[in-house]
Write an enzyme that holds these catalytic residues in place. Structure first.
Site, PDB file in Angstrom:
ATOM      1  N   CYS A 262       4.131  -5.879  16.286  1.00 39.18           N
ATOM      2  CA  CYS A 262       3.325  -4.999  16.936  1.00 39.18           C
ATOM      3  C   CYS A 262       1.674  -5.289  17.584  1.00 39.18           C
ATOM      4  O   CYS A 262       1.175  -5.794  16.274  1.00 39.18           O
ATOM      5  CB  CYS A 262       3.799  -3.602  16.991  1.00 39.18           C
TER       6      CYS A 262
ATOM      7  N   CYS B 183      -2.078   1.655   9.057  1.00 36.01           N
ATOM      8  CA  CYS B 183      -0.973   0.603   8.451  1.00 36.01           C
ATOM      9  C   CYS B 183      -1.737  -1.230   8.230  1.00 36.01           C
ATOM     10  O   CYS B 183      -1.947  -1.706   8.688  1.00 36.01           O
ATOM     11  CB  CYS B 183       0.356   0.751   9.003  1.00 36.01           C
TER      12      CYS B 183
ATOM     13  N   CYS C  70       3.085   8.077   1.476  1.00 33.93           N
ATOM     14  CA  CYS C  70       3.678   7.093   2.698  1.00 33.93           C
ATOM     15  C   CYS C  70       3.700   6.250   2.549  1.00 33.93           C
ATOM     16  O   CYS C  70       3.196   5.391   1.499  1.00 33.93           O
ATOM     17  CB  CYS C  70       2.371   7.668   4.030  1.00 33.93           C
TER      18      CYS C  70
ATOM     19  N   GLU D  69       0.869  -1.597   0.239  1.00 33.49           N
ATOM     20  CA  GLU D  69       0.112   0.101   0.325  1.00 33.49           C
ATOM     21  C   GLU D  69       1.172   0.960   0.228  1.00 33.49           C
ATOM     22  O   GLU D  69       1.822   1.131   0.536  1.00 33.49           O
ATOM     23  CB  GLU D  69      -1.105  -0.225   0.980  1.00 33.49           C
TER      24      GLU D  69
ATOM     25  N   CYS E  21       5.978  -7.551   7.583  1.00 33.62           N
ATOM     26  CA  CYS E  21       6.821  -7.216   8.428  1.00 33.62           C
ATOM     27  C   CYS E  21       6.483  -8.088   9.310  1.00 33.62           C
ATOM     28  O   CYS E  21       5.812  -9.078   9.626  1.00 33.62           O
ATOM     29  CB  CYS E  21       5.566  -5.883   9.086  1.00 33.62           C
TER      30      CYS E  21
ATOM     31  N   CYS F  33      -1.132  -3.386  15.329  1.00 32.64           N
ATOM     32  CA  CYS F  33      -0.845  -3.100  13.943  1.00 32.64           C
ATOM     33  C   CYS F  33      -1.401  -4.114  13.679  1.00 32.64           C
ATOM     34  O   CYS F  33      -0.767  -5.679  13.094  1.00 32.64           O
ATOM     35  CB  CYS F  33       0.562  -2.718  13.356  1.00 32.64           C
TER      36      CYS F  33
HETATM   37  N1  SAH Z   1       7.995  -0.061  11.397  1.00 31.36           N
HETATM   38  C1  SAH Z   1       7.772   1.800  11.328  1.00 31.36           C
HETATM   39  C2  SAH Z   1       7.262   2.370  10.569  1.00 31.36           C
HETATM   40  C3  SAH Z   1       5.990   1.731   9.766  1.00 31.36           C
HETATM   41  S1  SAH Z   1       4.185   1.694  11.063  1.00 31.36           S
HETATM   42  C4  SAH Z   1       7.262   1.696  12.354  1.00 31.36           C
HETATM   43  O1  SAH Z   1       7.483   1.093  13.580  1.00 31.36           O
HETATM   44  O2  SAH Z   1       7.604   3.030  13.198  1.00 31.36           O
HETATM   45  C5  SAH Z   1       4.229   3.539  11.257  1.00 31.36           C
HETATM   46  C6  SAH Z   1       3.517   4.103  12.425  1.00 31.36           C
HETATM   47  O3  SAH Z   1       2.007   4.023  12.363  1.00 31.36           O
HETATM   48  C7  SAH Z   1       3.977   3.440  13.983  1.00 31.36           C
HETATM   49  O4  SAH Z   1       4.105   4.221  15.120  1.00 31.36           O
HETATM   50  C8  SAH Z   1       3.067   2.184  14.391  1.00 31.36           C
HETATM   51  O5  SAH Z   1       3.302   1.807  15.131  1.00 31.36           O
HETATM   52  C9  SAH Z   1       1.601   3.232  13.761  1.00 31.36           C
HETATM   53  N2  SAH Z   1       0.619   2.081  13.582  1.00 31.36           N
HETATM   54  C10 SAH Z   1       0.622   1.537  13.678  1.00 31.36           C
HETATM   55  N3  SAH Z   1      -0.216   0.347  13.561  1.00 31.36           N
HETATM   56  C11 SAH Z   1      -1.724   1.693  13.519  1.00 31.36           C
HETATM   57  C12 SAH Z   1      -2.510   1.844  13.720  1.00 31.36           C
HETATM   58  N4  SAH Z   1      -3.306   0.709  14.338  1.00 31.36           N
HETATM   59  N5  SAH Z   1      -3.394   3.265  14.029  1.00 31.36           N
HETATM   60  C13 SAH Z   1      -2.853   3.654  14.857  1.00 31.36           C
HETATM   61  N6  SAH Z   1      -1.072   4.092  14.344  1.00 31.36           N
HETATM   62  C14 SAH Z   1      -1.008   2.792  13.997  1.00 31.36           C
END
Ligand code: SAH
Length: 371
Positions: free
Chosen positions: A115, A356, A104, A91, A111, A118
């Site tokens: 986390c 994301c 973005c 995406e 990934c 996510c």
């Molecule tokens: N792996 C990298 C970049 C991708 S995630 C990182 O961890 O920074 C980009 C951002 O979106 C990160 O801060 C991540 O924690 C956040 N993110 C992921 N899922 C999310 C969600 N459901 N709601 C809000 N932010 C989210």
């Protein structure tokens, strides 16, 4: 598989054109269209129609193909679901803002970071993206901007934030950029060189891979660094971000400080505000109580940083809840009282599943999760 001309260097493109029995100048014409991100040969208006058809039967332009395009109702956000040459899906998101147009981009298909909040990590890591596949995402967005632009007379040089082209890049889509550091660095060098996008308009966001941050320090370009912090203690962070067990908070922040000191930059801190539903169906705050705000203030005291507070974007498969607006403002007020720069990240494109990895995940689910 058809060759992808975007991946060819000048010599390879010249050989391709000669092999097709075409005059040499066609290579320069095609190169110019590739540089602009032409999604197909049909768009190459200065080539004869028959040649465009021949090319279409023989090759592809970009290493990505648009599967779906979704526009938010306010017209500010456009999200693309893209297919790579091997069928993987990624995406990217175009955001039209008051300061320019930001894209973005994803750095990996899937990934591996795991986390807990996510969507991107739910199907695991498929593979790293090449520099060219990351670059193509920016060009898809740029093509869209030019296609939909009404004022075609005012085209200023590349990189001018007001020229209607892409002016900012955030590497914050699916994937962990610092698990694919060399390709990400190649990509940033290319975006700067070919599109004229300044280092300071490019942001790498990481969950905190310390050797990756050290590699960025060694590389030496003054880009922006964003750290996904999401909790003020190792104990709490470890519960939602497995990577914290390898690189604890103190190490991540020390490396980040070194980076920002080198370039005299403000460090960006991402902090998702998470709640959890209890057995009575009420939302309890997970990392977003006033005590957490005080702890975060102490952790960041004296640092040159900006905390982006992000109310969690709901993902069905994930066992969290979004906090109330009141809780978000209370959290922010405490940071401000403690002298920490902070802003609430405005949610964009929630009507098109802009969290994301949501679109990719939903598409995989609809296909019965075969991939
Ligand atoms: N792996 C990298 C970049 C991708 S995630 C990182 O961890 O920074 C980009 C951002 O979106 C990160 O801060 C991540 O924690 C956040 N993110 C992921 N899922 C999310 C969600 N459901 N709601 C809000 N932010 C989210």
């Amino acid at each position: 598989m058809k060759p992808i001309l975007f991946n060819f260097n000048d010599a390879e493109l010249a050989a391709f054109v000669t092999n097709m029995g075409l005059p040499k100048f066609r290579a320069a014409q095609i190169r110019e269209w590739l540089r602009r991100g032409a999604p197909d040969f049909g768009a190459m208006k200065n080539l004869p129609a028959e040649l465009r058809r021949d090319l279409d039967a023989t090759a592809r332009t970009l290493p990505v193909r648009i599967l779906r395009r979704l526009d938010s109702t306010d017209g500010e956000t456009t999200k693309f679901l893209l297919e790579l040459n091997d069928g993987e899906q990624i995406e990217c998101v175009l955001m039209r803002t008051t300061y320019g147009n930001s894209v973005c981009v994803s750095s990996q298909a899937g990934c591996a970071m795991g986390c807990k909040f996510c969507a991107s990590t739910l199907l695991g890591l498929k593979r790293n993206l090449s520099a060219s596949e990351i670059m193509a995402q920016v060009l898809v967005a740029q093509w869209e901007l030019r296609r939909t632009r009404t004022d075609k007379t005012d085209v200023r040089p590349n990189g001018d934030p007001n020229n209607g082209d892409v002016s900012h890049i955030v590497i914050m889509g699916t994937g962990e950029p610092l698990q694919n550091t060399e390709n990400v660095i190649d990509f940033i060098e290319r975006a700067n060189r070919d599109l004229g996008i300044g280092w300071r308009r490019i942001t790498v966001s990481t969950c905190g891979i310390v050797p990756g941050i050290r590699r960025l320090i060694e590389w030496g370009r003054p880009i922006n660094l964003a750290i996904s912090l999401h909790a003020p203690t190792d104990e709490l962070r470890g519960q939602i971000m497995p990577i914290n067990n390898k690189y604890p908070l103190a190490d991540v922040l020390a490396a980040a400080d070194e980076f920002t000191a080198l370039h005299n930059r403000q460090l960006m801190i991402e902090y998702i505000l998470l709640g959890r539903k209890n057995s009575d169906g009420e939302t309890e705050l997970f990392n977003a109580t006033p005590q957490h705000a005080e702890m975060l203030s102490r952790l960041l005291a004296g640092k040159n940083c900006m905390v982006n507070l992000i109310p969690w974007n709901a993902v069905d498969e994930r066992d969290f809840a979004s906090p109330s607006g009141n809780a978000v403002h209370r959290f922010q007020d405490i940071l401000i009282k403690n002298g920490i720069h902070t802003r609430i990240r405005r949610e964009r494109g929630t009507d098109i599943g802009s969290a994301c990895g949501q679109l990719r995940l939903n598409n995989a689910k609809n296909k019965g999760n075969k991939k």
